[in-house]
Design an enzyme around this catalytic site. Structure first.
Site, PDB file in Angstrom:
ATOM      1  N   ARG A  53       0.809  -1.214   0.000  1.00 26.26           N
ATOM      2  CA  ARG A  53       0.000   0.000   0.000  1.00 26.26           C
ATOM      3  C   ARG A  53       0.846   1.270   0.000  1.00 26.26           C
ATOM      4  O   ARG A  53       0.613   2.180  -0.797  1.00 26.26           O
ATOM      5  CB  ARG A  53      -0.939   0.011   1.219  1.00 26.26           C
ATOM      6  N   THR A  54       1.809   1.353   0.896  1.00 26.80           N
ATOM      7  CA  THR A  54       2.582   2.593   0.995  1.00 26.80           C
ATOM      8  C   THR A  54       3.371   2.855  -0.278  1.00 26.80           C
ATOM      9  O   THR A  54       3.349   3.959  -0.829  1.00 26.80           O
ATOM     10  CB  THR A  54       3.527   2.548   2.206  1.00 26.80           C
ATOM     11  N   LYS A  83      25.789  -6.033  -0.593  1.00 24.62           N
ATOM     12  CA  LYS A  83      27.234  -6.087  -0.777  1.00 24.62           C
ATOM     13  C   LYS A  83      27.978  -5.390   0.358  1.00 24.62           C
ATOM     14  O   LYS A  83      29.201  -5.319   0.349  1.00 24.62           O
ATOM     15  CB  LYS A  83      27.616  -5.434  -2.112  1.00 24.62           C
ATOM     16  N   ARG A 104      11.614   3.334   3.141  1.00 27.77           N
ATOM     17  CA  ARG A 104      11.227   2.509   4.284  1.00 27.77           C
ATOM     18  C   ARG A 104      12.436   1.670   4.688  1.00 27.77           C
ATOM     19  O   ARG A 104      13.126   1.117   3.835  1.00 27.77           O
ATOM     20  CB  ARG A 104      10.047   1.597   3.948  1.00 27.77           C
ATOM     21  N   HIS A 132       5.763   6.138  11.354  1.00 32.51           N
ATOM     22  CA  HIS A 132       5.245   6.076   9.983  1.00 32.51           C
ATOM     23  C   HIS A 132       4.443   7.367   9.788  1.00 32.51           C
ATOM     24  O   HIS A 132       3.213   7.351   9.759  1.00 32.51           O
ATOM     25  CB  HIS A 132       4.347   4.844   9.823  1.00 32.51           C
TER      26      HIS A 132
END
Length: 310
Positions: A53-54, A83, A104, A132
């Site tokens: 959704r985000t 890496k 995120r 959030h």
């Protein structure tokens, strides 16, 4: 508005009202076919944790404003992070490719680290169990649309309140409004963090901790249900103590006021039964849709644009 969006505490009431007003305008833009407000701009979608959704709502928002998107679905596996590249080096490079970065990350405070080295705005799309903030903004927009006002509401935040970053951010932004009452309803092993309570105390916000969801459901205007996040628990045993404790079903909704609403940041995992979906008070899918309009407003503001310049 601050150049970066890192946490919900950075907003005051004036800033929040400005964003809500911009989101209302952007909803009309979206419903009329979008615009070219951000034509020529590039958004980098950098997600070190899974998201549907985000990520999609941010990408939809950018596209509806005529901008372009570059993205990776799982940056922890499909980027130089695997890496051994530091977050700071990744951000230094990507900020030379894009005009804004939506990120995120699984670590609390990662967005602030990114902002320290980025040459473009960073929008925090969730940092571990921390915050959030853009979810909190769309939650405010949803409450205002559904109830007509944010001042004077009573809200129950239910479920995993320790690791649930959405409720932390929502509690912080609600502290800017008048006469708000918050009920925290959580299993014993996932209470609302002390840091959140201390902030609410500082701001003079009324809150209560009550384990009986049925009692709370009768009193509130908003029942904000959350998922118990298995991936954040230190052990299976701790997760099982909390899982399935609070369920919103038809019986519970029958106890609620006819004018109240049920919200959820999604995804849900059994904590709201499908039979509730047809109830007009079930606002969670409308809530998800609102994310596009709010994020359109945030992207436009972060890039120094406004609808009048179109």
């Amino acid at each position: 508005m601050d150049r970066h969006i890192l946490g919900a505490k950075q907003f005051d009431r004036s800033g929040l009202e400005s964003i809500l007003s911009a989101a209302r305008a952007m909803e009309q833009v979206a419903r009329s076919g979008g615009s070219q407000l951000l034509a020529g701009k590039i958004m980098a979608s950098l997600f070190f944790e899974p998201s549907t959704r985000t990520r999609f709502s941010f990408e939809s928002a950018m596209t509806r404003l005529g901008g372009q998107v570059i993205s990776t679905e799982n940056a922890s596996q499909f980027s130089s992070a695997i890496k051994g590249e530091t977050l700071e080096d990744t951000i230094r490079v990507i900020s030379s490719y894009a005009d804004v970065i939506v990120m995120r990350h699984y670590e609390i405070g990662a967005a602030a680290r990114a902002a320290h080295v980025s040459t473009v705005p960073i929008l925090n799309a969730g940092d571990g169990a921390g915050e959030h903030p853009t979810q909190a903004l769309l939650d405010l927009y949803t409450i205002e649309k559904e109830l007509g006002s944010i001042d004077g509401i009573s809200i129950a935040m239910v479920g995993d309140l320790t690791y649930g970053r959405t409720v932390h951010s929502l509690a912080y932004v609600l502290a800017n409004f008048r006469d708000v009452t918050i009920w925290f309803t959580a299993p014993e092993n996932t209470p609302i963090p002390q840091t959140v309570k201390e902030y609410l105390d500082e701001k003079g916000v009324r809150y209560y901790e009550e384990s009986d969801l049925r009692q709370v459901a009768e009193r509130v205007d908003v029942l904000y249900q959350t998922r118990v996040q298995k991936e954040r628990f230190p052990s299976q045993e701790e997760y099982e103590k909390a899982a399935g404790r609070y369920i919103v079903d038809k019986e519970l909704m029958d106890r609620m006021k006819r004018t109240s609403i049920v919200m959820h940041p999604l995804p849900r995992a059994g904590e709201i039964t499908p039979e509730c979906d047809a109830d007009p008070r079930a606002a969670y899918f409308r809530q998800a849709e609102n994310g596009v309009y709010v994020r359109m407003a945030l992207l436009a503001q972060a890039l120094g644009e406004n609808q009048a310049k179109e």
